[in-house]
Design a protein around this motif. Structure first.
Motif, PDB file in Angstrom:
ATOM      1  N   LYS A   1      39.802   2.237  62.833  1.00 39.66           N
ATOM      2  CA  LYS A   1      40.085   2.036  64.123  1.00 39.66           C
ATOM      3  C   LYS A   1      39.319   1.003  64.833  1.00 39.66           C
ATOM      4  O   LYS A   1      39.942   0.220  65.488  1.00 39.66           O
ATOM      5  CB  LYS A   1      39.866   3.599  64.705  1.00 39.66           C
ATOM      6  CG  LYS A   1      40.529   3.568  66.176  1.00 39.66           C
ATOM      7  CD  LYS A   1      40.960   5.012  66.468  1.00 39.66           C
ATOM      8  CE  LYS A   1      41.698   5.060  67.757  1.00 39.66           C
ATOM      9  NZ  LYS A   1      42.947   5.639  67.441  1.00 39.66           N
ATOM     10  N   ASN A   2      37.844   1.065  64.263  1.00 39.40           N
ATOM     11  CA  ASN A   2      37.066  -0.192  64.953  1.00 39.40           C
ATOM     12  C   ASN A   2      37.769  -1.456  64.380  1.00 39.40           C
ATOM     13  O   ASN A   2      37.446  -2.652  65.041  1.00 39.40           O
ATOM     14  CB  ASN A   2      35.700   0.109  64.387  1.00 39.40           C
ATOM     15  CG  ASN A   2      35.018   1.200  64.990  1.00 39.40           C
ATOM     16  OD1 ASN A   2      35.773   1.790  66.165  1.00 39.40           O
ATOM     17  ND2 ASN A   2      34.090   1.697  64.674  1.00 39.40           N
ATOM     18  N   LEU A   3      38.279  -1.661  63.310  1.00 39.49           N
ATOM     19  CA  LEU A   3      38.677  -2.893  62.583  1.00 39.49           C
ATOM     20  C   LEU A   3      39.980  -3.498  63.421  1.00 39.49           C
ATOM     21  O   LEU A   3      40.146  -4.574  63.428  1.00 39.49           O
ATOM     22  CB  LEU A   3      39.192  -2.816  61.167  1.00 39.49           C
ATOM     23  CG  LEU A   3      38.024  -2.535  60.213  1.00 39.49           C
ATOM     24  CD1 LEU A   3      38.721  -2.223  58.957  1.00 39.49           C
ATOM     25  CD2 LEU A   3      37.099  -3.557  60.216  1.00 39.49           C
ATOM     26  N   THR A   4      40.724  -2.537  64.016  1.00 37.68           N
ATOM     27  CA  THR A   4      41.950  -3.004  64.808  1.00 37.68           C
ATOM     28  C   THR A   4      41.648  -3.146  66.043  1.00 37.68           C
ATOM     29  O   THR A   4      42.705  -3.023  67.209  1.00 37.68           O
ATOM     30  CB  THR A   4      43.005  -1.846  64.556  1.00 37.68           C
ATOM     31  OG1 THR A   4      42.586  -0.564  64.980  1.00 37.68           O
ATOM     32  CG2 THR A   4      43.384  -1.990  62.966  1.00 37.68           C
ATOM     33  N   HIS A   5      40.415  -3.340  66.699  1.00 35.00           N
ATOM     34  CA  HIS A   5      40.165  -3.377  68.201  1.00 35.00           C
ATOM     35  C   HIS A   5      40.755  -4.539  68.897  1.00 35.00           C
ATOM     36  O   HIS A   5      40.723  -4.748  70.226  1.00 35.00           O
ATOM     37  CB  HIS A   5      38.533  -2.996  68.355  1.00 35.00           C
ATOM     38  CG  HIS A   5      37.804  -4.271  68.006  1.00 35.00           C
ATOM     39  ND1 HIS A   5      37.496  -4.363  66.773  1.00 35.00           N
ATOM     40  CD2 HIS A   5      37.307  -5.212  68.674  1.00 35.00           C
ATOM     41  CE1 HIS A   5      36.696  -5.463  66.568  1.00 35.00           C
ATOM     42  NE2 HIS A   5      36.418  -5.994  67.788  1.00 35.00           N
ATOM     43  N   PHE A   6      41.013  -5.504  68.104  1.00 40.79           N
ATOM     44  CA  PHE A   6      41.170  -6.926  68.743  1.00 40.79           C
ATOM     45  C   PHE A   6      42.772  -6.806  69.291  1.00 40.79           C
ATOM     46  O   PHE A   6      43.726  -6.723  68.483  1.00 40.79           O
ATOM     47  CB  PHE A   6      41.090  -8.019  67.727  1.00 40.79           C
ATOM     48  CG  PHE A   6      41.690  -7.729  66.292  1.00 40.79           C
ATOM     49  CD1 PHE A   6      42.977  -8.172  66.136  1.00 40.79           C
ATOM     50  CD2 PHE A   6      41.174  -7.066  65.273  1.00 40.79           C
ATOM     51  CE1 PHE A   6      43.660  -7.775  64.783  1.00 40.79           C
ATOM     52  CE2 PHE A   6      41.742  -6.897  64.162  1.00 40.79           C
ATOM     53  CZ  PHE A   6      42.686  -7.237  63.742  1.00 40.79           C
ATOM     54  N   LYS A   7      42.955  -6.977  70.376  1.00 39.74           N
ATOM     55  CA  LYS A   7      44.447  -7.135  71.139  1.00 39.74           C
ATOM     56  C   LYS A   7      45.525  -6.716  70.371  1.00 39.74           C
ATOM     57  O   LYS A   7      46.604  -7.497  70.161  1.00 39.74           O
ATOM     58  CB  LYS A   7      44.358  -8.956  71.503  1.00 39.74           C
ATOM     59  CG  LYS A   7      43.472  -9.246  72.311  1.00 39.74           C
ATOM     60  CD  LYS A   7      43.549 -10.807  72.995  1.00 39.74           C
ATOM     61  CE  LYS A   7      42.256 -10.932  73.554  1.00 39.74           C
ATOM     62  NZ  LYS A   7      42.315 -12.437  74.020  1.00 39.74           N
TER      63      LYS A   7
ATOM     64  N   ASN B   1      48.471  -0.052  70.815  1.00 40.76           N
ATOM     65  CA  ASN B   1      48.298   1.150  70.095  1.00 40.76           C
ATOM     66  C   ASN B   1      49.234   1.477  68.732  1.00 40.76           C
ATOM     67  O   ASN B   1      48.864   1.779  67.898  1.00 40.76           O
ATOM     68  CB  ASN B   1      48.530   2.466  71.146  1.00 40.76           C
ATOM     69  CG  ASN B   1      47.166   2.405  72.004  1.00 40.76           C
ATOM     70  OD1 ASN B   1      46.289   2.081  71.702  1.00 40.76           O
ATOM     71  ND2 ASN B   1      47.181   3.099  73.004  1.00 40.76           N
ATOM     72  N   HIS B   2      50.452   0.978  69.009  1.00 40.60           N
ATOM     73  CA  HIS B   2      51.554   1.176  68.008  1.00 40.60           C
ATOM     74  C   HIS B   2      50.934   0.198  66.800  1.00 40.60           C
ATOM     75  O   HIS B   2      51.254   0.592  65.891  1.00 40.60           O
ATOM     76  CB  HIS B   2      52.958   0.768  68.573  1.00 40.60           C
ATOM     77  CG  HIS B   2      53.941   0.930  67.386  1.00 40.60           C
ATOM     78  ND1 HIS B   2      54.137   2.027  66.755  1.00 40.60           N
ATOM     79  CD2 HIS B   2      54.786  -0.098  66.951  1.00 40.60           C
ATOM     80  CE1 HIS B   2      55.169   1.738  65.917  1.00 40.60           C
ATOM     81  NE2 HIS B   2      55.284   0.436  65.980  1.00 40.60           N
ATOM     82  N   GLU B   3      50.775  -0.933  67.318  1.00 43.51           N
ATOM     83  CA  GLU B   3      50.495  -1.964  65.988  1.00 43.51           C
ATOM     84  C   GLU B   3      49.002  -1.594  65.476  1.00 43.51           C
ATOM     85  O   GLU B   3      48.869  -1.781  64.418  1.00 43.51           O
ATOM     86  CB  GLU B   3      50.194  -3.433  66.800  1.00 43.51           C
ATOM     87  CG  GLU B   3      51.408  -4.004  67.357  1.00 43.51           C
ATOM     88  CD  GLU B   3      51.174  -5.231  68.004  1.00 43.51           C
ATOM     89  OE1 GLU B   3      52.129  -6.061  67.973  1.00 43.51           O
ATOM     90  OE2 GLU B   3      50.245  -5.446  68.660  1.00 43.51           O
TER      91      GLU B   3
END
Length: 155
Positions: A19-25, A28-30
């Motif tokens: 979840k932390n790796l996907t914090h960039f712009k 939520n679906h992406e």
């Protein structure tokens, strides 16, 4: 509040580090799609590791069995004849099994030398009795390996 977040993560099955790796712009679906793909990839890698471990275990078993039976079987084609070199641990019926294998393959022994002082060793030149059956080096090697592994008794 921290406890409720931990419960949510556990229920969702999404590791916090992903979840932390996907914090960039990303929406939520992406983010959830990236996380799902990463988890699928991790699962696939786990399956591959297990398969490799099974293969490795299988090779270890085969290696142990064969190391006790023989050390080396070499077959080389020389014209229409074959040169066979075998080095093996001393076995009770090694020579008999090899000669039976030659007979079953339809080969005659033109020249042979065998020794069984410390271990069993044999060098032979064999030739086909008829040209009906053509043997490849690989086929002959496999047949000789089977003959060495075979634990039969002579009649």
């Amino acid at each position: 509040m921290v406890a409720s977040e931990q419960k949510k993560r556990a229920v969702q099955g999404k590791p916090h580090f992903l979840k932390n790796l996907t914090h960039f712009k990303l929406s939520n679906h992406e983010q959830s799609m990236v996380i799902k793909e990463a988890l699928l990839y991790i699962d696939m890698l786990k399956i591959k590791i297990k398969a490799l471990q099974r293969d490795h275990e299988g090779f270890k078993i085969i290696k142990k069995e064969h190391l006790h039976q023989f050390q080396e079987v070499k077959v080389e084609k020389i014209g229409e004849r074959f040169q066979v070199k075998i080095k093996s641990v001393k076995g009770e019926f090694s020579l008999v099994n090899i000669l039976e294998a030659f007979e079953e393959m339809g080969l005659s022994v033109a020249q042979a030398r065998a020794s069984c002082l410390d271990s069993f060793a044999m060098e032979a030149i064999v030739a086909p009795l008829s040209k009906d059956k053509l043997w490849s080096v690989d086929d002959m090697t496999q047949t000789l390996v089977k003959a060495l592994v075979k634990q039969s008794t002579p009649n």
